[in-house]
Design a protein around this motif. Sequence first.
Motif, short mmCIF file in Angstrom:
data_model
loop_
_atom_site.label_atom_id
_atom_site.label_comp_id
_atom_site.label_asym_id
_atom_site.label_seq_id
_atom_site.Cartn_x
_atom_site.Cartn_y
_atom_site.Cartn_z
N HIS A 9 0.80 -1.30 0.00
CA HIS A 9 -0.05 -0.20 -0.15
C HIS A 9 0.89 1.34 -0.05
O HIS A 9 1.94 1.20 0.46
CB HIS A 9 -0.79 -0.10 1.36
CG HIS A 9 -1.97 -1.09 1.35
ND1 HIS A 9 -1.39 -2.23 1.70
CD2 HIS A 9 -2.99 -1.20 0.70
CE1 HIS A 9 -2.64 -3.10 1.39
NE2 HIS A 9 -3.83 -2.48 1.07
N ASP A 10 0.40 2.24 -0.55
CA ASP A 10 0.87 3.56 -0.40
C ASP A 10 0.48 3.89 0.87
O ASP A 10 -0.64 4.22 1.38
CB ASP A 10 0.28 4.67 -1.39
CG ASP A 10 0.66 5.82 -1.32
OD1 ASP A 10 1.18 6.25 -0.27
OD2 ASP A 10 0.87 6.43 -2.61
N LEU A 11 1.38 4.26 2.01
CA LEU A 11 1.12 4.37 3.44
C LEU A 11 0.37 5.98 3.54
O LEU A 11 -0.22 6.12 4.62
CB LEU A 11 2.31 4.20 4.12
CG LEU A 11 2.96 2.70 4.06
CD1 LEU A 11 3.95 2.42 5.20
CD2 LEU A 11 1.57 1.88 4.63
N THR A 12 0.62 6.82 2.48
CA THR A 12 0.25 8.09 2.89
C THR A 12 -1.25 8.19 2.42
O THR A 12 -2.21 8.73 3.02
CB THR A 12 1.12 9.12 1.85
OG1 THR A 12 2.49 9.02 2.29
CG2 THR A 12 0.51 10.59 2.02
N SER A 13 -1.66 7.52 1.15
CA SER A 13 -2.97 7.65 0.83
C SER A 13 -3.64 6.61 1.25
O SER A 13 -4.98 6.53 1.09
CB SER A 13 -3.04 7.68 -0.82
OG SER A 13 -2.48 6.53 -1.41
N GLY A 14 -3.25 5.47 1.51
CA GLY A 14 -3.91 4.16 1.93
C GLY A 14 -4.27 3.31 0.63
O GLY A 14 -4.91 2.10 0.81
N ASN A 15 -3.93 3.89 -0.48
CA ASN A 15 -4.29 2.96 -1.66
C ASN A 15 -3.64 1.68 -1.79
O ASN A 15 -2.30 1.83 -1.71
CB ASN A 15 -4.24 3.97 -2.82
CG ASN A 15 -5.04 4.98 -3.10
OD1 ASN A 15 -6.25 4.92 -2.32
ND2 ASN A 15 -4.73 6.14 -3.69
N LEU A 16 -4.10 0.58 -2.27
CA LEU A 16 -3.48 -0.50 -2.57
C LEU A 16 -2.73 -0.06 -4.03
O LEU A 16 -3.16 0.51 -4.86
CB LEU A 16 -4.38 -1.69 -2.99
CG LEU A 16 -3.98 -2.99 -3.48
CD1 LEU A 16 -3.02 -3.48 -2.47
CD2 LEU A 16 -5.16 -3.83 -3.80
N LEU A 17 -1.31 -0.59 -3.78
CA LEU A 17 -0.38 -0.02 -4.95
C LEU A 17 0.14 -1.22 -5.83
O LEU A 17 0.13 -1.23 -6.92
CB LEU A 17 0.76 0.54 -4.30
CG LEU A 17 1.55 1.44 -4.93
CD1 LEU A 17 0.89 2.75 -5.34
CD2 LEU A 17 2.72 1.92 -3.87
N GLN A 18 0.18 -2.44 -5.33
CA GLN A 18 0.90 -3.39 -5.94
C GLN A 18 0.47 -4.79 -5.18
O GLN A 18 0.34 -5.00 -4.09
CB GLN A 18 2.31 -3.32 -5.66
CG GLN A 18 3.15 -4.31 -6.47
CD GLN A 18 4.77 -4.13 -6.21
OE1 GLN A 18 4.99 -3.61 -5.16
NE2 GLN A 18 5.36 -4.37 -6.91
#
Length: 362
Positions: A255-264
């Motif tokens: 996850h992108d720890l800033t946005s919380g989005n799943l990244l990979q």
Amino acid sequence: MRVPNIWLRDNCQCATCVHTETKQRLLDTFKIPQDISIKSHEIQEDGINVGWSDGHNSKYTMGFLRHACTDFGMKNIVRRGLSKLEIWDSSIASDPPKVSYDWFSRGDFVKMILNRIRQYGFCYIDDVPFNEPEPTEKLLERISFIRPTHYGGFYDFTADLASADTAYTNIALEAHTDTTYFSDPAGLQAFHLLSHTEGEGGASLLVDGFKVAKDLYESDMEAYEVLSTVDVHCHASGNDGISIQPYKGFPVLQHDLTSGNLLQVRWNSSDRASVDLPMDRVDEWYNAARKWDALVKKKGNEYWEQLTPGRLLIFDNWRVMHGRSAFTGKRRICGAYINRDDWISKYKMLHHGREKVLSHLL
Ligand SMILES: [Fe+2]
Ligand SMILES: [Zn+2]
């Protein structure tokens, strides 16, 4: 909005502070006095002139200040190259995203392809010449340069186990992502079946990893948490003298720890090495991974397609898992990897334009 003086002085956009051609910072940030202050200011129609205590004069346009201070949501979208995602399942078979090779000479050809990949995680390009691999290579090079690995760069092979990896055999492959043995796995992967003679089978399987992640998140938060936090090691050791391993383990879901989005999504059971948990707790990961695996293999999540010569498949290897059924006969396939940063940066430039990309840097 409070803007600290050090930030404002450091981000002066004048030609002394930022190189007009290279856009690189010329200013030595740490020569700015720590107690830098504003001596004078003058508000104009299009911005603010500031006289600094170190003797420098800066001009900040309203657009610049607005971008820097209040446009966080948009900045996030532009900088991270985010797009509205279309999460899909097996029903995508009726209308998969595609672009025609006939549009090759159009200026927005690559933009159309990358927009679809960003949205769906994959795109077909139909009617690509298949008598030789060069048109496919040229097309991929329009996206960005091709990433070399220990297998080579642009590849063109017939299944013969020459490269000591199951990908080069004719056995079935479960849905997986490629190159989990790199800390920066391949961003895009492309396949073009140039010919299939003297046999049959070899249907291609695609699974939307973000859909599977959503399913797991909704059905078992605890398992999702385990797969998002426990590091897994991987390796590629089939070639003589080579054992490639990332410098650290990475979780299945990043996850992108800033946005919380799943990244990979990183999922490759064949190339998995150790799981970073003490031995007496390692079953926690296996229990979570079993739930993930069941969702990956759920019929409703599997999209099967029999690829034919002329149809190039390009997909986001950080999102979409791929596999194939067993086949007989000879298959000639060409393809390549492209780095994540290269294709997302290209996507951003084509989708938003250079001016917008650069104005969202700060
Ligand atoms: Fe693969
Ligand atoms: Zn300046």
